[in-house]
Design a protein around this motif. Sequence first.
Motif, PDB file in Angstrom:
ATOM      1  N   UNK A   9       0.832  -1.212   0.000  1.00  0.00           N
ATOM      2  CA  UNK A   9       0.000   0.000   0.000  1.00  0.00           C
ATOM      3  C   UNK A   9       0.866   1.261   0.000  1.00  0.00           C
ATOM      4  N   UNK A  10       1.895   1.266   0.837  1.00  0.00           N
ATOM      5  CA  UNK A  10       2.782   2.428   0.904  1.00  0.00           C
ATOM      6  C   UNK A  10       3.506   2.634  -0.424  1.00  0.00           C
ATOM      7  N   UNK A  11       3.947   1.531  -1.033  1.00  0.00           N
ATOM      8  CA  UNK A  11       4.640   1.639  -2.317  1.00  0.00           C
ATOM      9  C   UNK A  11       3.713   2.186  -3.398  1.00  0.00           C
ATOM     10  N   UNK A  12       2.484   1.698  -3.430  1.00  0.00           N
ATOM     11  CA  UNK A  12       1.529   2.171  -4.433  1.00  0.00           C
ATOM     12  C   UNK A  12       1.179   3.636  -4.218  1.00  0.00           C
ATOM     13  N   UNK A  13       1.057   4.040  -2.967  1.00  0.00           N
ATOM     14  CA  UNK A  13       0.767   5.445  -2.673  1.00  0.00           C
ATOM     15  C   UNK A  13       1.937   6.339  -3.070  1.00  0.00           C
ATOM     16  N   UNK A  14       3.159   5.874  -2.810  1.00  0.00           N
ATOM     17  CA  UNK A  14       4.337   6.663  -3.181  1.00  0.00           C
ATOM     18  C   UNK A  14       4.446   6.817  -4.696  1.00  0.00           C
ATOM     19  N   UNK A  15       4.002   5.792  -5.417  1.00  0.00           N
ATOM     20  CA  UNK A  15       4.087   5.809  -6.878  1.00  0.00           C
ATOM     21  C   UNK A  15       2.814   6.315  -7.543  1.00  0.00           C
ATOM     22  N   UNK A  16       1.863   6.772  -6.753  1.00  0.00           N
ATOM     23  CA  UNK A  16       0.546   7.115  -7.298  1.00  0.00           C
ATOM     24  C   UNK A  16       0.601   8.146  -8.429  1.00  0.00           C
ATOM     25  N   UNK A  17       1.375   9.238  -8.313  1.00  0.00           N
ATOM     26  CA  UNK A  17       1.427  10.188  -9.443  1.00  0.00           C
ATOM     27  C   UNK A  17       1.887   9.520 -10.737  1.00  0.00           C
ATOM     28  N   UNK A  18       2.895   8.669 -10.639  1.00  0.00           N
ATOM     29  CA  UNK A  18       3.372   7.961 -11.824  1.00  0.00           C
ATOM     30  C   UNK A  18       2.309   7.012 -12.351  1.00  0.00           C
ATOM     31  N   UNK A  19       1.651   6.295 -11.445  1.00  0.00           N
ATOM     32  CA  UNK A  19       0.644   5.311 -11.850  1.00  0.00           C
ATOM     33  C   UNK A  19      -0.541   5.977 -12.540  1.00  0.00           C
ATOM     34  N   UNK A  20      -0.947   7.125 -12.041  1.00  0.00           N
ATOM     35  CA  UNK A  20      -2.067   7.834 -12.656  1.00  0.00           C
ATOM     36  C   UNK A  20      -1.699   8.308 -14.057  1.00  0.00           C
TER      37      UNK A  20
END
Length: 506
Positions: A342-353
């Motif tokens: 969860x923390x990794x996905x949140x940290x990468x959220x701008x890139x993922x979006x």
Amino acid sequence: MRYLGGTVRHGRISICTGPAVLALALGLWGITREHSMWRDEAATWQAAHRSLPEIGHLVGQVDVVHGLYYAVMHGVFALFGDSLVTLRLPSVLATATACGLTALVGARLSTGVAGTAAGLALAVVPAVQEHAQEGRSYALVLAFVVLATWLLVSALERPDARRWAGYAAATLIAAWLNWFSLFALVAHGVTMVCVRPGRTRLARWALAASGAVTAALPVILTSRHQSSQVSWIKPLGWSTVLGVLITVAVAALCTRLPQARGRVRPRAQEPLTRLNLAVVALPLCAVPQVGLALISLVKPLYVTRYVLFAYVGLALLIGVLLATIAARLKTDARALLPVAVTLALLALLPFELRLRTEESRIDDVLSAAARVGDVRDTADGVLYIPAARRDTALVSPHEFAGLRDLALAQGPVASGTLKGIEAAPHDIERAMLGARRIVLVTDPGPLRADTVRDLTKQRVLRTRFVRCSASVVRGRQVDLYERGTCHRTEGPDALRTSSARRGARG
């Protein structure tokens, strides 16, 4: 015994399910990328719509490294229809498979917790997420390299002809999909040297490896005659070198962890005291990246997607790191791993979006084609600079209905090419002078003509036509030219932009 086998099978399922489901969810999230398709996927789209003999004709001249993939996608389109979902779904499924298999490799060489953590880590890697939604072969290469690695470990522990044959087949399929995957075979060779498995196992590996390489040689040799296709790759930059060094350094540090170097007890009679996760994962991470980087010092070839499978080695070692942290904190891994993901996905959220938008790729052929559809009723001809931008019409031919391709002498299918064969410069000039209004599909910014034909197009447009409008649409530019005086209300430099100007590869 049946109960024991069921328990083992259930354990394997529980280990690989989480990583596979996570990768599947991330792959399906925004899979259409706002209904966009970039130039590499456009090549897949048009090639997969050809018959198998036509694909064979194509790969004899260009893209032999993608020949098997084009044939597979031809079958996918025939069975399920053509759409952006079917274009990318094989890559999504391949990525999910790769993450599940990575978990099994980690569990076999270390612990179940380390295995699950490794599979989850691979699913979260940004480059893996990107190519999970790409209509290209790289996710499939990733899956077959992981499968080959799993079969190698299995064959070392319990040697038999079936496992070695499976290893050779997986390695060969990966090479047919993209022969840069043979860097993984070199990494496996380093593993064999470190493990010292004995003459019998070593001989069987050498036989399987040499068989795979021999069967892949036709693709390798043919691709050497098509090397002009990678002329766009830039020389190795310091940012790339730094990225490789950091990745390999992190992986090397993780090999110092006890769980990475713990001995594996094979179920074979002859013990393999040197077989552990470190000797499998570190070469798999380091050899492909460093090897391709060294080659790129002589001939620029380094592109991350060519060695995407190197992240498997890094993920295996990160899995051990997370398992070690859980053990040191005396925390239940079933609680720690979801939190870490969860923390990794949140940290990468701008890139993922951003990754799931049309802005994430260098261009969008569908939007450019739609813009041509808006202006085609006022024009009678179309040109492309460079000729490779003809993929705009090949993917969406209905948007170009009524427009005559003023430069085309032989179509892509008949010529066995991706962009067709254009006429001689004087024939192109004559066709242009016979048109009243011309649509030009090109790259944003000043026209860049690199061939005599493109120079001819540029010269005639500049001297005999007036630009009435120019629209930059997601990395491509669509211009409308008219003979003599422009009768549109827009000035020659009026731009309609749906995305910022971006440089594009020729």
